[in-house]
Design an enzyme around this catalytic site. Structure first.
Site, PDB file in Angstrom:
ATOM      1  N   CYS A   1      80.992 -11.621  93.396  1.00  0.00           N
ATOM      2  CA  CYS A   1      81.137 -10.382  94.155  1.00  0.00           C
ATOM      3  C   CYS A   1      79.883 -10.307  95.009  1.00  0.00           C
ATOM      4  O   CYS A   1      78.812  -9.958  94.512  1.00  0.00           O
ATOM      5  CB  CYS A   1      81.242  -9.171  93.228  1.00  0.00           C
ATOM      6  SG  CYS A   1      81.238  -7.601  94.124  1.00  0.00           S
TER       7      CYS A   1
ATOM      8  N   CYS B   1      78.381  -6.565  95.345  1.00  0.00           N
ATOM      9  CA  CYS B   1      77.807  -5.833  94.213  1.00  0.00           C
ATOM     10  C   CYS B   1      78.023  -6.616  92.927  1.00  0.00           C
ATOM     11  O   CYS B   1      77.336  -7.603  92.691  1.00  0.00           O
ATOM     12  CB  CYS B   1      78.353  -4.408  94.122  1.00  0.00           C
ATOM     13  SG  CYS B   1      80.144  -4.278  94.200  1.00  0.00           S
ATOM     14  N   SER B   2      78.994  -6.210  92.113  1.00  0.00           N
ATOM     15  CA  SER B   2      79.094  -6.808  90.790  1.00  0.00           C
ATOM     16  C   SER B   2      80.506  -6.743  90.227  1.00  0.00           C
ATOM     17  O   SER B   2      80.673  -6.764  89.010  1.00  0.00           O
ATOM     18  CB  SER B   2      78.138  -6.085  89.842  1.00  0.00           C
ATOM     19  OG  SER B   2      78.482  -4.708  89.819  1.00  0.00           O
ATOM     20  N   CYS B   3      81.529  -6.632  91.088  1.00  0.00           N
ATOM     21  CA  CYS B   3      82.904  -6.492  90.610  1.00  0.00           C
ATOM     22  C   CYS B   3      83.254  -7.669  89.705  1.00  0.00           C
ATOM     23  O   CYS B   3      82.971  -8.824  90.029  1.00  0.00           O
ATOM     24  CB  CYS B   3      83.869  -6.418  91.788  1.00  0.00           C
ATOM     25  SG  CYS B   3      83.515  -5.023  92.862  1.00  0.00           S
TER      26      CYS B   3
END
Lengths: 85, 196
Positions: B104, B107-109
């Site tokens: 991702c 961000c951090s999906c």
């Protein structure tokens, strides 16, 4: 304009560091921030897009210096600043 | 920890925020404990590994999984709907010609329900910036050296959609049952930074 979080393809962040046997959270406060955010999202205090936006609007130097859950903390604090007013 | 504040200072800040939100009637200690407990008890790469093992032993399930992963999860009693918003779930299958890896970049999906909380390296600027530019080099640093002829597809996840990699079944595993097959599957295999 790309924000500081839009790092795909950029250079200069160094090697990927892997922490062996990493725990889910490194401190109790990280777990509490995680839970606070889930609770606020469920309650509709804000939505996921607002949450991400609050992180991505952080000043670049602050964003890059903050740990992952410090960014979350910043977002929950910012988005709920008037919640008890 | 790499943060700019000392951990104790941050812990105090979190405690203050928590007291404010509980005081405002927006949450409770019980709710917060429950959220953490359910995450730690329920979200684990063992879930993703179960899905992979079923796909390895049941070709019809594999087809359904690749066609509509949300529905295929429900067949196993799993779900992506742990979060506040429904997430479209897609499984991408490795083949001898194509290896898949997830990131991702923004961000951090990450499919927490199926893989558990994500590792720090997945959320790091280093991984997010580099894996889309030089995936072969990054995978090699993880110890995964792919043949020259194998193409790499990098899937950049978004807030509304999650992915998981279906690794290839290792050779010499014909005699293993589903549980033992699932035990071969690692979190890194489900992200794509390992073969299995």
């Amino acid at each position: 304009m790309a924000r500081v979080n839009d790092v795909g393809g950029q250079s200069g962040f160094g090697p990927v560091t892997v922490e062996p046997d990493e725990p889910p959270f490194h401190a109790d406060w990280e777990a509490r921030v995680y839970a606070l955010n889930v609770a606020m999202l469920r309650r509709g205090a804000y939505n996921l897009d607002q949450f991400r936006d609050a992180i991505e609007r952080m000043p670049p130097a602050e964003y890059l210096a903050a740990s992952y859950y410090e960014r979350w903390l910043h977002a929950v604090e910012t988005l709920t600043a008037k919640a008890d007013g | 920890m790499s943060g700019q504040h000392s951990s104790s200072e941050t812990a105090v800040r979190v405690r203050r925020l928590e007291e404010r939100l509980i005081g405002a009637g927006l949450t409770s200690d019980d709710e917060l404990d429950g959220i953490i407990g359910r995450l730690l008890a329920g979200a684990s790469p063992a879930n993703g590994a179960r899905v992979v093992a079923r796909a390895w032993v049941d070709p019809a399930y594999r087809e359904r999984l690749l066609a509509d992963a949300n529905a295929a999860l429900e067949e196993l009693g799993l779900s992506m709907s742990t979060g506040p918003q429904p997430q479209r779930f897609t499984v991408v299958a490795n083949t001898p010609d194509t290896h898949n890896v997830l990131v991702c970049t923004l961000c951090s999906c990450y499919p927490i329900a199926l893989l558990g909380p994500s590792p720090s390296w997945y959320k790091s600027e280093a991984y997010r910036s580099r894996v889309v530019r030089e995936p072969r080099a990054v995978l090699s640093e993880f110890g995964l050296d792919l043949p020259e002829g194998t193409g790499i597809v990098v899937h950049d996840t978004s807030a509304e959609s999650r992915h998981m990699v279906l690794p290839m079944r290792p050779d010499g595993t014909d005699g293993l049952d589903e549980d033992r097959l699932a035990a071969l599957v690692t979190r890194e295999g489900l992200i794509g930074t390992a073969a299995v």
